[in-house]
Enzyme design. Sequence first.
Site, PDB file in Angstrom:
ATOM      1  N   CYS A 136      31.613  40.101  15.366  1.00 41.00           N
ATOM      2  CA  CYS A 136      30.890  40.840  16.393  1.00 41.00           C
ATOM      3  C   CYS A 136      29.604  40.100  16.751  1.00 41.00           C
ATOM      4  O   CYS A 136      28.661  40.061  15.958  1.00 41.00           O
ATOM      5  CB  CYS A 136      30.568  42.260  15.920  1.00 41.00           C
ATOM      6  SG  CYS A 136      29.539  43.211  17.061  1.00 41.00           S
ATOM      7  N   CYS A 139      26.412  42.289  17.032  1.00 40.07           N
ATOM      8  CA  CYS A 139      25.909  42.745  15.734  1.00 40.07           C
ATOM      9  C   CYS A 139      25.186  41.625  14.990  1.00 40.07           C
ATOM     10  O   CYS A 139      24.101  41.823  14.444  1.00 40.07           O
ATOM     11  CB  CYS A 139      27.054  43.256  14.871  1.00 40.07           C
ATOM     12  SG  CYS A 139      27.961  44.655  15.535  1.00 40.07           S
ATOM     13  N   ASP A 140      25.814  40.456  14.950  1.00 37.85           N
ATOM     14  CA  ASP A 140      25.373  39.410  14.033  1.00 37.85           C
ATOM     15  C   ASP A 140      24.817  38.157  14.700  1.00 37.85           C
ATOM     16  O   ASP A 140      24.319  37.265  14.016  1.00 37.85           O
ATOM     17  CB  ASP A 140      26.547  38.988  13.134  1.00 37.85           C
ATOM     18  CG  ASP A 140      27.103  40.140  12.323  1.00 37.85           C
ATOM     19  OD1 ASP A 140      26.338  41.076  12.033  1.00 37.85           O
ATOM     20  OD2 ASP A 140      28.305  40.121  12.001  1.00 37.85           O
TER      21      ASP A 140
END
Length: 555
Positions: A136, A139-140
């Site tokens: 993701c 997200c990261d």
Amino acid sequence: MAEQHLYDLIIVGAGPAGLSAGLYAGRATLDTLILEGDTVGGQVTTTSVVYNYPAVEKVDGTQLMNQMQSQVASFGVEIQHDAVEKFDLTGEVKTLIGKSGQKYTARSVIIATGANPKKVGFPGENEFRGRGIAYCSTCDGELFTGLQVFVVGGGYAAAEEADYLSRFAKHVTVLVRGDHFACPVLTAKRALDNPKVSVEYNTEVKEVSGDDYLTTATLVNNKTGEETVYHVNDGDQTFGMFIYIGTQPATKALANILDLDDRGYIMTDENGKTNIDGVYAAGDVIHKNLRQIVTAASDGAVASTAAERYIIMQKEKQGIPIHAETNKKPAKTVGQTSELNQQENTTPHEGNWLPAEIDQQLQPIFARLTKDIKLQVLTNGTDLSNQLASFVEEFASLDKHLQMETKPAPADVKYLPQLRLLDADGNDTGLHYAGIPTGHELNSLVLGVYNVAGPGQTIAPEMVERIKELAPTKIRIGVSLTCHFCPDVVAACQRMASLNAGITATMIDLQHFPELRKEKKIMSVPATMIDDDPVIFGSQSLEELVDAVEKHHQN
């Protein structure tokens, strides 16, 4: 015992297909429930920017789903957070059993459970998830700022996310198994024309390895057999490898109930009907050629309209009024982390923290608060402390039950500045926030307040007893403010803290605490730390987290 509520329609899944189905069902005044076991918005919320939704030049994936969710709620359709684990779809009344143990019944059901990211399966992929391997970008992505990043895949997602990741990475290399991108030329051009992105065709990952972090990848040319070994650059601890190779349909619980194709996708007719009367399917979970947001939304509309016809026929047979009440108020979203409007975490912050419409969105939640709560800001004299105090002051002004207190942090408190929720008597509830809970983490703060000063999120009585019996535990949840999975984990841990005085649950914005990232070797969020146990990466349900705490104290 109260009689089981019989809905006209239950939609399983709140991605674009499920939300579109809910919108059409709500407009038709059907008594409708949407059940979602993960994040409202589905896989779209992992998409940095959507470029191909009609009439929208470009939009953040989460923002698009927020707007769709708001539309659905305006028609009185309820969205409840529960994962359906068992289906009984025979007969005129369909029964579904959630992970919570709750039973749901309906005249008709639409399956819109979507599909989950596939894993490639090369050696080291599972071992280094959260320590270099990721799925993701929103997200990261920021955790790989200044580092080399590889993107594995050759479709829409690989091209679009490679372009997005280039804003963080030193360089992005796309590894395409074939000899070209399997997506439209204009989509591929976003990667091909980006000077920070290069592409290696006919290339696959043979294996990855490392010590604490991912440090080595062996790549192979699938035409020549030539192998290339990439080793982390000097001075870098790791590099990133983001996987975008397609999806696997979420149909495991339906394998012996509905007709599936050889890959597990649900077979339907042109109206979304499955092999069972009254049961329909829509979105990425069905057998079709193109899986896009626009086709999922179309599937949802078609299936919902077909379900409406079926429900009307069933009610006419039984002499039951066809439509539900049309004066329903907009549905509330308490009990699940519906995405509130996001704020970019800029430094320094200028202007208001919360848009004007946030107050209106929060009123249904704050209206249910029954106790006063103190928002205590522990400061350490930094600019970030001043920003946190400014944010909390603005947040506290939204409701009379919220009071603010600012004080210098005691010497024994780590991760500063920090916001703590205190009850009306000044007792620490164990709900802590290190950093500024904006972006997606505003959801965590709102639910934290609701759980301490209101009735709290509803959970099964047996789960409440399990939580109350847990031994004292310190839980830390490393998050990124752009991560849509993180608020669910933070809220679950903090629900435990709200019920058990021996538990503390601290949200930690890892952007401001690189020493913790280094100590725990964190390259993915959410990252849950139970006392000093190894980090648990990824989305975790309340039950999974309670299990983890119980096992921790048994060892």
